[in-house]
Design an enzyme around this catalytic site. Structure first.
Site, mmCIF file in Angstrom:
data_model
loop_
_atom_site.group_PDB
_atom_site.id
_atom_site.type_symbol
_atom_site.label_atom_id
_atom_site.label_comp_id
_atom_site.label_asym_id
_atom_site.label_seq_id
_atom_site.Cartn_x
_atom_site.Cartn_y
_atom_site.Cartn_z
ATOM 1 N N GLY A 7 29.251 37.500 50.248
ATOM 2 C CA GLY A 7 29.401 38.318 48.854
ATOM 3 C C GLY A 7 28.351 37.492 48.124
ATOM 4 O O GLY A 7 28.771 37.448 46.919
ATOM 5 N N ASN A 44 34.380 35.939 51.770
ATOM 6 C CA ASN A 44 34.028 36.678 50.544
ATOM 7 C C ASN A 44 33.551 37.852 50.576
ATOM 8 O O ASN A 44 32.462 37.998 51.236
ATOM 9 C CB ASN A 44 33.472 35.691 49.431
ATOM 10 C CG ASN A 44 33.418 36.252 48.040
ATOM 11 O OD1 ASN A 44 34.458 36.834 47.572
ATOM 12 N ND2 ASN A 44 32.199 36.252 47.344
ATOM 13 N N SER A 82 43.107 36.144 45.695
ATOM 14 C CA SER A 82 43.307 36.653 44.243
ATOM 15 C C SER A 82 44.630 36.125 43.767
ATOM 16 O O SER A 82 45.628 35.995 44.666
ATOM 17 C CB SER A 82 43.238 38.186 44.190
ATOM 18 O OG SER A 82 43.533 38.592 42.910
ATOM 19 N N TYR A 133 47.382 47.940 39.159
ATOM 20 C CA TYR A 133 45.877 48.638 39.185
ATOM 21 C C TYR A 133 45.081 48.310 40.541
ATOM 22 O O TYR A 133 44.254 48.875 40.846
ATOM 23 C CB TYR A 133 45.181 48.667 38.099
ATOM 24 C CG TYR A 133 44.830 47.281 37.609
ATOM 25 C CD1 TYR A 133 43.627 46.806 37.848
ATOM 26 C CD2 TYR A 133 45.525 46.580 36.761
ATOM 27 C CE1 TYR A 133 42.943 45.625 37.649
ATOM 28 C CE2 TYR A 133 45.080 45.375 36.276
ATOM 29 C CZ TYR A 133 43.999 44.947 36.802
ATOM 30 O OH TYR A 133 43.407 43.669 36.322
ATOM 31 N N ALA A 148 46.499 47.863 43.978
ATOM 32 C CA ALA A 148 47.220 47.854 45.250
ATOM 33 C C ALA A 148 46.669 47.392 46.412
ATOM 34 O O ALA A 148 47.361 46.816 47.147
ATOM 35 C CB ALA A 148 47.993 49.439 45.235
#
Length: 261
Positions: free
Chosen positions: A14, A91, A143, A152, A154
């Protein structure tokens, strides 16, 4: 404290923008040769060309589609047929936002392939040379929602938790070969991802994106959003000899956002 990664080779996922790009920049500045990985060839090429080469590093880029595991596997297999890495930063982009009531089983499967399956597969490939050399660093970008789920997100909550517990298990299995495995619990950082999430939230709440950001900053004890380069500093430390006795951890980098211990 001097962080030297001279002679080390890193693979950073990423890495065309945001946190991944900041990690690649810092690893290169610390002396590592870096392979940057993402979907956008134009962005990757630009990142690779602008990484520090003052210590005679050789940087390269790898174009992958994280959302298509079969094609991802083909590209990664080809890469490891002729390359080895000492430092692996797992990532990817995050899955779509949404709560448990508007996500179905196919969404969870797609998120599993994106976040978990690619991470495990790439790590398996990287471990071959790490075990042989008896040295390695595996760093998983996760995270804060692993500890305190965000309603928000899930999909991210669920699958990143699996990555973190897998990483903890892996650390116990690789420690004897001087391979460390750590996960970073990411808070709010100034990236395109968070801007996209804020735009969605602003529309749902019928408020401005600026107000959403202000509310976000107010939740953070340091009263600001993190800078991607600050993330890069932590990863460079974990990749170095200075962090040789740190493994199996989940380290928050969130400005104090998490309320739990």
């Amino acid at each position: 404290m001097n962080i030297s990664l001279k002679g080390k080779k890193a693979l950073v996922g990423g890495a065309s923008s945001g946190i991944g790009k900041a990690i690649a920049i810092q690893l290169a500045q610390s002396g590592a040769s870096v392979t940057v990985v993402s979907r956008s060839e134009d962005k990757l090429k630009s990142v690779a060309q602008n990484l520090d080469t003052s210590l005679d590093q050789k940087h390269q880029y790898l174009v992958v589609d994280y959302n298509n595991f079969d094609s991802y596997k083909t590209v990664i297999d080809s890469y490891f047929n002729s390359n080895t890495v000492d430092i692996l930063v797992n990532n990817t982009q995050g899955p779509d936002a949404g709560n448990t009531l508007n996500k179905g089983i196919s969404d969870y499967q797609q998120a599993f392939d994106l976040l978990f399956k690619t991470t495990v597969y790439t790590t398996e490939k990287a471990l071959k040379s790490m075990n042989k050399n008896k040295w390695g660093r595996i760093i998983n970008v996760a995270s804060v929602s692993v500890k305190e789920p965000l309603s928000y997100l899930a999909l991210s909550n669920t699958i990143r938790a699996a990555v973190v517990t897998w990483g903890k298990s892996l650390a116990a299995d690789t420690g004897a070969n001087n391979i460390t495995v750590n996960s970073i619990l990411t808070g709010y950082f100034d990236t395109d991802r968070i801007k996209k999430l804020n735009a969605t939230k602003a529309e749902e709440l019928n408020i401005s994106e600026e107000e959403v950001r202000n509310q976000m900053e107010e939740k953070v004890p340091l009263k600001r959003i993190g800078k991607p380069e600050e993330y890069g500093f932590l990863v460079a430390f974990l990749a170095s000899e200075n962090a040789s006795y740190i493994t199996g951890t989940s380290i928050p980098i969130d400005g104090g956002l998490l309320k739990s211990m």
